[in-house]
Motif scaffolding. Sequence first.
Motif, mmCIF file in Angstrom:
data_model
loop_
_atom_site.group_PDB
_atom_site.id
_atom_site.type_symbol
_atom_site.label_atom_id
_atom_site.label_comp_id
_atom_site.label_asym_id
_atom_site.label_seq_id
_atom_site.Cartn_x
_atom_site.Cartn_y
_atom_site.Cartn_z
ATOM 1 N N ASP A 190 -10.059 -4.893 7.286
ATOM 2 C CA ASP A 190 -10.033 -3.434 7.280
ATOM 3 C C ASP A 190 -8.580 -2.991 7.437
ATOM 4 O OD1 ASP A 190 -10.480 -0.751 7.468
ATOM 5 O OD2 ASP A 190 -11.994 -0.876 9.041
ATOM 6 N N ALA A 191 -7.986 -2.477 6.354
ATOM 7 C CA ALA A 191 -6.562 -2.124 6.353
ATOM 8 C C ALA A 191 -6.381 -0.622 6.196
ATOM 9 C CB ALA A 191 -5.840 -2.844 5.214
ATOM 10 N N SER A 192 -5.323 -0.089 6.823
ATOM 11 C CA SER A 192 -4.962 1.313 6.644
ATOM 12 C C SER A 192 -3.443 1.428 6.623
ATOM 13 C CB SER A 192 -5.539 2.175 7.771
ATOM 14 O OG SER A 192 -5.021 1.778 9.026
ATOM 15 N N ALA A 193 -2.945 2.464 5.955
ATOM 16 C CA ALA A 193 -1.498 2.653 5.847
ATOM 17 C C ALA A 193 -1.195 4.125 5.637
ATOM 18 C CB ALA A 193 -0.932 1.829 4.686
ATOM 19 N N LEU A 229 0.820 -1.212 0.000
ATOM 20 C CA LEU A 229 0.000 0.000 0.000
ATOM 21 C C LEU A 229 0.853 1.261 0.000
ATOM 22 C CD1 LEU A 229 -2.868 -0.868 2.513
ATOM 23 C CD2 LEU A 229 -3.090 -0.527 0.057
ATOM 24 N N ASN A 230 2.002 1.205 0.668
ATOM 25 C CA ASN A 230 2.862 2.380 0.764
ATOM 26 C C ASN A 230 3.873 2.479 -0.369
ATOM 27 O OD1 ASN A 230 1.777 3.533 3.143
ATOM 28 N ND2 ASN A 230 2.920 2.094 4.418
ATOM 29 N N PHE A 241 1.260 10.312 2.331
ATOM 30 C CA PHE A 241 0.150 9.579 1.727
ATOM 31 C C PHE A 241 -0.544 8.735 2.788
ATOM 32 C CE2 PHE A 241 3.446 10.157 -1.464
ATOM 33 C CZ PHE A 241 2.748 10.799 -2.478
ATOM 34 N N THR A 242 -1.854 8.638 2.662
ATOM 35 C CA THR A 242 -2.644 7.803 3.559
ATOM 36 C C THR A 242 -3.714 7.088 2.756
ATOM 37 O OG1 THR A 242 -3.970 7.764 5.588
ATOM 38 C CG2 THR A 242 -4.254 9.669 4.132
#
Length: 360
Positions: free
Chosen positions: A259-262, A58-59, A248-249
């Motif tokens: 449920d993913a976040s980065a 994701l990053n 960036f998010t």
Amino acid sequence: MKKWAISFLSFFLFTFFISQVTFAQEETNELESTLSKLSQSAASKYVAPIVSGFGANLNSGWVHRAPSSKIFGIDFELGFVFMGTMMGDDAKSFSTNGTFKFTKAQALQMVQNVSANPIVRDGLANEIIKRDFSVVISGPTIVGSETEYVGVDFSGETISYLGQSYNVPAQRVETPVTGYLKDLSVLPLFAPQFTIGTVYGTTASFRFLPSIEIQDLGKFSYFGFGLQHNPSMFIPVPIPLDVSVAFFTQSLKVGDIFDASATTFGLYASKQFGPGALSVTPYAGLAFESSSIKIKYNQIISDPTNPSQELKLPVDFELEGENSARFVLGASFKLALISINADYSMSTYNSFSLGLGIAF
């Protein structure tokens, strides 16, 4: 020419998106079924490699050159990014201490040599399924071997039934869980990406997939956003490189299970060689990042009050990715309207990205 290229890219993105969502639905159904056979302590270690790998993906791929140091300029790019994170041997197996609730079938296996009386064995199994045991759990992770099984090392216990004590010996009880991603070496990800600028040396980038309902899982949604800024326009002396800071998010959600976040923040430098329509731009960066995934599922256990029936035990936990910093090396190539970029990131979990787009 421009109209044809944009139409072709739109068709490709739509086709890829549909195939990816279908694949995600199948994989997530399998994942939910697999996790239902594991306790939380086992599941958290089992999925840990893809938490780190998915966060690294994701990053990745957001930056492939610094914005121009202009008050206002036309900087537009529409394309897609392929990312991949390497899964080393250390990520393919795990061992952990935790608690485990055995099913009726597993309990019957554990007591098969304790008594010759089937009624006693059944009674002992019913006593076992009422308890949580402290055990050692080990085996392949989700990216491990599909021919090995996650096993539970039971240390032995004295169990009472109808006033008599029975010694259930130490043994290893295998679950039906294997590394169903089949010894995966690279964890892939795909995302469309749109960048627009430049205003006071700043560009904005977006990643977006429209929300879609997936049968039995719920809504699939994905959105990412970030800014990249070139501070050179405020520096009175010439700088031999284009430099930028970027943040960036993003978040991705599949129904209630995933449920993913980065987020990532970095410092980058690049240098263009050749004219804008035919050029190569090497770039490098140092980024600091974080990622997390929340996982919810129901563990299937035997009903202690009615052993012939199954119960769903809710499990809910969150894991943090292992990557905290990365060093990036890459290059982008411009050929008329076509932009191609590739880079490699060195971190706890190494990753790479490849981008293709139309740039103005």
